[in-house]
Design a protein around this motif. Sequence first.
Motif, mmCIF file in Angstrom:
data_model
loop_
_atom_site.group_PDB
_atom_site.id
_atom_site.type_symbol
_atom_site.label_atom_id
_atom_site.label_comp_id
_atom_site.label_asym_id
_atom_site.label_seq_id
_atom_site.Cartn_x
_atom_site.Cartn_y
_atom_site.Cartn_z
ATOM 1 N N GLY A 25 -2.928 26.935 49.769
ATOM 2 C CA GLY A 25 -4.202 27.622 49.579
ATOM 3 C C GLY A 25 -5.183 27.318 50.695
ATOM 4 N N THR A 26 -5.104 26.111 51.235
ATOM 5 C CA THR A 26 -5.977 25.750 52.355
ATOM 6 C C THR A 26 -5.703 26.653 53.543
ATOM 7 N N TRP A 27 -4.422 26.810 53.893
ATOM 8 C CA TRP A 27 -4.069 27.657 55.031
ATOM 9 C C TRP A 27 -4.333 29.127 54.730
ATOM 10 N N GLN A 28 -4.120 29.537 53.500
ATOM 11 C CA GLN A 28 -4.428 30.916 53.120
ATOM 12 C C GLN A 28 -5.915 31.187 53.357
ATOM 13 N N THR A 29 -6.756 30.237 52.961
ATOM 14 C CA THR A 29 -8.210 30.400 53.123
ATOM 15 C C THR A 29 -8.596 30.398 54.594
#
Length: 152
Positions: free
Chosen positions: A132-136
């Motif tokens: 989710g961090t990289w998605q964001t």
Amino acid sequence: MPLAAAITGTRQTGHREITWFDALFGTYLAPWATGDAHFYIGGAIGIDSLTLLWLAANSTSRITIVVPGTVAQQPAEAQHAVERCRERITEIVELGVSELRTPAFHARNRYMVDRAQMVIGFPIAGPEGRSGTWQTLNYGASQGKPRLIVPI
């Protein structure tokens, strides 16, 4: 114009001491944490709670907490951080999703990035992944927003 930044990061922070994070945030958040700045932070454990606690104690910046459902649906540790910092939180946004699944967290992340001018991310050190961090961070890049990426 005051800076608005979305903060994203891993929930896995047990591999570092709290003093390490304090020093890290002093280096990478403090320059942005002026009186007029506004930070959008998810209401989860890990980086979300740690940055909330640090900003509440070390800045006068505005803080908005964004959760996909309600604060009551968050882990106890995250709820405690929100309660502890309640006087410093400008706004709590509860998006009202009933099922806390991946799409709900992605919607929360997009909500934060859409209102920010930049994204500050604290992913686990290593190659870029599908978290989710990289998605964001990547969503911010797709919007043409600057990213500050600080691997932990």
